[in-house]
Design an enzyme around this catalytic site. Structure first.
Site, PDB file in Angstrom:
ATOM      1  NE  ARG A  41      -0.586   8.234  -0.427  1.00 11.52           N
ATOM      2  CZ  ARG A  41      -0.960   7.271  -1.252  1.00 11.52           C
ATOM      3  NH1 ARG A  41      -2.187   7.275  -1.758  1.00 11.52           N
ATOM      4  NH2 ARG A  41      -0.135   6.297  -1.569  1.00 11.52           N
TER       5      ARG A  41
ATOM      6  CD  GLU B 134      -6.703   6.906   4.022  1.00  4.52           C
ATOM      7  OE1 GLU B 134      -6.381   5.743   3.683  1.00  4.52           O
ATOM      8  OE2 GLU B 134      -7.183   7.739   3.231  1.00  4.52           O
TER       9      GLU B 134
ATOM     10  CG  HIS C 225      -7.138   4.265   0.632  1.00  2.41           C
ATOM     11  ND1 HIS C 225      -6.196   4.915   1.377  1.00  2.41           N
ATOM     12  CD2 HIS C 225      -6.546   4.045  -0.569  1.00  2.41           C
ATOM     13  CE1 HIS C 225      -5.083   5.079   0.681  1.00  2.41           C
ATOM     14  NE2 HIS C 225      -5.278   4.549  -0.509  1.00  2.41           N
TER      15      HIS C 225
END
Length: 330
Positions: free
Chosen positions: A249, A278, A296
């Site tokens: 994360r 993000e 991601h």
């Protein structure tokens, strides 16, 4: 309640982003399903409204279901069936007060996330990002002995922070594929037989781990407890030529401290698939040449994204048939 009862009663379900078509088709067949066809992030106000209109909401790991989004006096929603393994973006305490169950999708994304962590590790060690940028800019002048010399991966020491399913999948690839020595730091003790599978050694603290490693890969949970787990002090403990990889994360790393460490060559480099806040990326990171960044993509394979959706579907069916979902986390 049996399956036909679900079809007749058809609980109303909101899917917050677009999913693989096969999963969307299954959801539409079983439930009264509404899709976010614009595929844009929903606001806190959108979620407050949805909590009063839907029996289930199917968020993703980038949906902000914090205290603001959950600030309603009562909810029609009975389950938040999360599409993703991490659920730190959901205020589980607020969900509990509203009587809302929370589920996630473990297991199915471990292999592909570990694949991507290995990709990032190889890219940053061998300066692949720098090389591609040079080629695309038309700046390559040909082979030479000192050009973009990187670091060897095989046989080096890999430190893994968080030794759950993904951390273990990373250890398997690194140890058996690249002959790496595996050190592990985990918040609880790992069974010796699990460590033995990868010839791994567990150390007590991150401070014990970092100075020994050529590479450090983060696979720990996010959330407030691990926010800025990797900070300036801990970056200073890493070897000057070591590399940091994060597919966990974004909030786990203090990005400003990381940028400083990269710019002043305090560590060899870093590779990130996740970012704090993000999809916004801190501008200071964009100035770091020895940083590889991906948007991601950890679980981004057709097989895994479909399996994640089917896992959500299983949790929904269990819930609305009166069973406790197998992946209930709150």
């Amino acid at each position: 309640m049996n399956a036909p009862a679900i079809l007749n009663n058809r609980p109303r379900v909101l899917v917050t982003r677009r999913w693989p078509q096969t999963v969307e088709a299954e959801l539409a067949e079983r439930f009264d399903t509404v899709f976010n066809v614009e595929d844009r992030p929903m606001s806190a106000e959108d979620f407050r409204d949805a909590l009063g209109k839907f029996d289930a909401i199917l968020p993703t790991v980038t949906d902000g279901l914090g205290s603001e989004a959950m600030d309603v006096s009562k909810a029609r929603t009975r389950i938040l069936a999360n599409y993703g393994v991490g659920f730190s973006h959901i205020d589980t305490d607020a969900a509990k007060k509203l009587g809302i169950a929370v589920t996630n999708t473990p297991d199915v994304l471990s292999e592909c996330t570990a694949d991507l962590a290995m990709t990032l590790m190889l890219m940053v060690a061998r300066r692949a990002g720098e090389g591609e940028r040079e080629l695309r800019a038309g700046q390559w002048t040909g082979w030479r002995p000192t050009h973009l010399v990187g670091a060897k991966v095989s046989g080096k020491v890999l430190g893994i922070v968080g030794f759950g399913r993904i951390g273990q999948a990373m250890a398997q690839r690194a140890h058996f594929g690249f002959g790496m020595k595996i050190l592990v730091q985990n918040r609880s003790r790992i069974a010796q037989d699990v460590l033995d599978r990868y010839n791994a050694v567990q150390v007590d603290t991150i401070e014990d781990l970092l100075p020994q490693c050529d590479f450090v890969s983060l696979h720990c949970p996010g959330g407030a407890a691990n926010r800025h787990l990797i900070n300036s002090h801990r970056l200073d403990l890493m070897k000057p030529g070591a590399f940091l990889i994060n597919t966990a994360r974004g909030e786990v790393i203090d990005e400003h401290a990381l940028a400083q460490a990269l710019m002043f060559d305090c560590i060899g480099g870093a590779a990130l698939d996740v970012f704090d806040g993000e999809p916004k990326v801190a501008p200071i990171l964009l100035d770091c040449d020895n940083l590889v960044m991906l948007p991601h993509l950890g679980s981004a394979t057709e097989e895994t994204r479909t399996a994640m959706g089917m896992r959500v579907l299983d949790n929904l069916v269990d819930f609305f048939e009166g069973r406790t979902p197998g992946d209930q986390v709150a």
